[in-house]
Enzyme design. Structure first.
Site, PDB file in Angstrom:
ATOM      1  N   TYR A  57       0.981  -1.175  -0.114  1.00 40.91           N
ATOM      2  CA  TYR A  57      -0.387   0.276  -0.354  1.00 40.91           C
ATOM      3  C   TYR A  57       0.496   1.328  -0.334  1.00 40.91           C
ATOM      4  CZ  TYR A  57      -3.608  -3.312   1.430  1.00 40.91           C
ATOM      5  OH  TYR A  57      -4.394  -4.510   1.511  1.00 40.91           O
ATOM      6  N   GLY A 202     -18.087  -3.515  -0.906  1.00 38.55           N
ATOM      7  CA  GLY A 202     -17.761  -3.216  -2.400  1.00 38.55           C
ATOM      8  C   GLY A 202     -16.756  -2.390  -2.828  1.00 38.55           C
ATOM      9  N   GLY A 204     -16.991   0.566  -1.723  1.00 41.42           N
ATOM     10  CA  GLY A 204     -17.516   1.485  -2.362  1.00 41.42           C
ATOM     11  C   GLY A 204     -18.554   1.696  -2.534  1.00 41.42           C
TER      12      GLY A 204
HETATM   13  N1  LIG Z   1      -5.760  -8.580   0.836  1.00 41.81           N
HETATM   14  C1  LIG Z   1      -6.465  -8.088  -0.617  1.00 41.81           C
HETATM   15  O1  LIG Z   1      -5.718  -8.265  -1.640  1.00 41.81           O
HETATM   16  C2  LIG Z   1      -7.149  -6.794  -0.661  1.00 41.81           C
HETATM   17  C3  LIG Z   1      -6.881  -6.103  -2.177  1.00 41.81           C
HETATM   18  C4  LIG Z   1      -8.321  -4.984  -1.352  1.00 41.81           C
HETATM   19  C5  LIG Z   1      -7.981  -4.119  -0.058  1.00 41.81           C
HETATM   20  N2  LIG Z   1      -7.879  -5.118   0.857  1.00 41.81           N
HETATM   21  C6  LIG Z   1      -7.868  -4.275   2.255  1.00 41.81           C
HETATM   22  O2  LIG Z   1      -9.288  -4.394   2.485  1.00 41.81           O
HETATM   23  C7  LIG Z   1      -9.726  -2.594   3.286  1.00 41.81           C
HETATM   24  C8  LIG Z   1     -10.671  -2.607   1.994  1.00 41.81           C
HETATM   25  O3  LIG Z   1     -11.050  -2.381   1.331  1.00 41.81           O
HETATM   26  P1  LIG Z   1     -11.426  -0.681   0.310  1.00 41.81           P
HETATM   27  O4  LIG Z   1     -11.322   0.375   1.534  1.00 41.81           O
HETATM   28  O5  LIG Z   1     -10.755  -0.903  -1.378  1.00 41.81           O
HETATM   29  O6  LIG Z   1     -12.835  -1.322   0.225  1.00 41.81           O
HETATM   30  P2  LIG Z   1     -14.134  -1.379   0.852  1.00 41.81           P
HETATM   31  O7  LIG Z   1     -13.362  -1.125   2.256  1.00 41.81           O
HETATM   32  O8  LIG Z   1     -15.344  -2.196   0.398  1.00 41.81           O
HETATM   33  O9  LIG Z   1     -14.871   0.309   0.944  1.00 41.81           O
HETATM   34  C9  LIG Z   1     -13.982   1.497   1.031  1.00 41.81           C
HETATM   35  C10 LIG Z   1     -14.825   2.733   0.123  1.00 41.81           C
HETATM   36  O10 LIG Z   1     -16.029   2.744   1.035  1.00 41.81           O
HETATM   37  C11 LIG Z   1     -16.150   4.167   1.984  1.00 41.81           C
HETATM   38  N3  LIG Z   1     -16.491   3.910   2.856  1.00 41.81           N
HETATM   39  C12 LIG Z   1     -16.337   3.031   3.974  1.00 41.81           C
HETATM   40  N4  LIG Z   1     -17.043   3.393   4.525  1.00 41.81           N
HETATM   41  C13 LIG Z   1     -18.255   4.297   4.451  1.00 41.81           C
HETATM   42  C14 LIG Z   1     -19.825   4.688   5.349  1.00 41.81           C
HETATM   43  N5  LIG Z   1     -19.688   4.793   6.429  1.00 41.81           N
HETATM   44  N6  LIG Z   1     -20.612   5.247   4.793  1.00 41.81           N
HETATM   45  C15 LIG Z   1     -19.566   5.363   3.253  1.00 41.81           C
HETATM   46  N7  LIG Z   1     -18.970   5.199   2.628  1.00 41.81           N
HETATM   47  C16 LIG Z   1     -17.773   5.085   3.264  1.00 41.81           C
HETATM   48  C17 LIG Z   1     -14.722   4.766   2.214  1.00 41.81           C
HETATM   49  O11 LIG Z   1     -14.951   6.236   1.078  1.00 41.81           O
HETATM   50  P3  LIG Z   1     -14.698   7.299   2.829  1.00 41.81           P
HETATM   51  O12 LIG Z   1     -12.593   7.470   2.464  1.00 41.81           O
HETATM   52  O13 LIG Z   1     -15.676   8.156   1.947  1.00 41.81           O
HETATM   53  O14 LIG Z   1     -14.951   6.274   3.830  1.00 41.81           O
HETATM   54  C18 LIG Z   1     -14.178   4.072   0.595  1.00 41.81           C
HETATM   55  O15 LIG Z   1     -14.804   4.791  -0.429  1.00 41.81           O
HETATM   56  C19 LIG Z   1      -8.143  -2.073   2.504  1.00 41.81           C
HETATM   57  O16 LIG Z   1      -8.010  -1.180   3.185  1.00 41.81           O
HETATM   58  C20 LIG Z   1      -7.243  -3.181   2.379  1.00 41.81           C
HETATM   59  O17 LIG Z   1      -6.960  -3.050   3.602  1.00 41.81           O
HETATM   60  C21 LIG Z   1      -7.257  -6.053   0.784  1.00 41.81           C
END
Ligand SMILES: NC(=O)c1ccc[n+]([C@@H]2O[C@H](COP(=O)([O-])OP(=O)(O)OC[C@H]3O[C@@H](n4cnc5c(N)ncnc54)[C@H](OP(=O)(O)O)[C@@H]3O)[C@@H](O)[C@H]2O)c1
Length: 281
Positions: A57, A202, A204
């Site tokens: 990251y 998902g 977001g």
């Molecule tokens: N193992 C892997 O290969 C892999 C791959 C991808 C991700 N990851 C991990 O999974 C974690 C989560 O994935 P992600 O952050 O990409 O996707 P996510 O958690 O599914 O979604 C994040 C999105 O949702 C928004 N969001 C979060 N809380 C919210 C709320 N309460 N209301 C409205 N919008 C909200 C965030 O924007 P705001 O900033 O505006 O809240 C952001 O745009 C990553 O941070 C990482 O640690 C792992």
């Protein structure tokens, strides 16, 4: 908001000795800036005790920011990181030589002597899984890793890894609208392995989806994100979602999902949400 007694009901013990709340923080957008500093400090203040990161990251910047902002870590805060995906390169590397350097780098940036949960970011198809896992076991035996996890793996791969060393967690893409890893969730549930759904919201996109989610959110006076997280929490007691956010408002809302208890009927109703991605994909 701080976590109170009620929230203590929703904890999970990973690997027999890491007890954390079942909503963690995903950090793939954390960088070395003031916004991220405020977010990290505020997250811990509000009771976040599980932070998921990776050397990948921000091309090492996220781990550096976590180490520089939060170390020395408060007791009970678990930092889970990943290695095996080459920063800046978008390729996998599961060779012992590469992982040795990756692990040493993570320890240094995170200012740790031992990493509580070290996850193999991806299985490298060019390196036999046995070779990669045997190396991680060696690092565990050497005291540099407390527990080992995997990411984006099949049931067969988890079983192969478990024949060499204890695997305490699996991090695959999974959320209410993307359920291609249903078999892995089931396996983790049956074997008491923590399942960390990545993209729990998902990425977001959950807010754009099915009218069932919207209807239930309205009925329960919750946001669609809270409903999506509550659905995950109900799906399995081994589920530990790691929603990623850069705002403390969203982080607080996500933590509040810990107090939502969906009824069996609500869970069933939501589970019939129309899936844009077929589970067989
Ligand atoms: N193992 C892997 O290969 C892999 C791959 C991808 C991700 N990851 C991990 O999974 C974690 C989560 O994935 P992600 O952050 O990409 O996707 P996510 O958690 O599914 O979604 C994040 C999105 O949702 C928004 N969001 C979060 N809380 C919210 C709320 N309460 N209301 C409205 N919008 C909200 C965030 O924007 P705001 O900033 O505006 O809240 C952001 O745009 C990553 O941070 C990482 O640690 C792992």
């Amino acid at each position: 908001m701080r976590l109170n007694e009620e929230h203590h009901l929703k904890t999970i013990t990973i690997g027999g000795d890491l007890t954390v709340h079942r909503i963690g923080l995903g950090t793939n957008r954390i960088r070395e800036n003031e916004e991220s500093r405020v977010l990290l400090l505020g997250a811990v203040e509000r009771g976040i005790d599980f932070i998921d990161t990776a050397d990948f990251y921000g091309h090492y910047a996220t781990e550096r920011m976590i180490g520089n902002t939060l170390a020395p870590y408060p007791k009970g805060l678990v930092i889970a990181t990943k290695g095996g995906m080459v920063p800046g390169d978008n390729t996998w590397n599961g060779s012992p030589e590469y992982l040795q350097k990756a692990l040493e780098g993570s320890l240094e940036r995170l200012k740790l002597k031992r990493i509580d949960l070290y996850q193999l970011h991806r299985v490298d198809p060019r390196v036999p899984l046995k070779v990669t896992i045997t190396f991680l076991k060696k690092m565990k035996d050497a005291g540099k890793i407390r527990h080992i996890g995997l990411s984006e793996v099949s049931v067969a791969q988890i079983e192969e890894a478990r024949s060499i060393v204890d695997i305490v967690s699996v991090q695959n893409e999974y959320n209410i609208i993307t359920r291609k890893h249903e078999d892995v969730v089931h396996y983790c549930d049956a074997n008491k392995i923590a399942f960390l759904p990545y993209y729990p919201l998902g990425h977001g996109r959950v807010n754009l989806e099915d009218e069932r989610i919207l209807k239930l959110a309205s009925n329960r006076k919750a946001t669609v994100q809270q409903i999506a997280l509550a659905w995950l929490l109900k799906r399995s007691p081994t589920m530990l979602p790691i929603p990623g956010t850069l705002t403390l408002k969203h982080l607080e809302e996500n933590l509040q999902a810990l107090k939502f208890e969906l009824s069996d009927d609500e869970f069933k109703y939501l589970s019939e949400v129309s899936l844009p991605f077929s589970p067989s994909r």
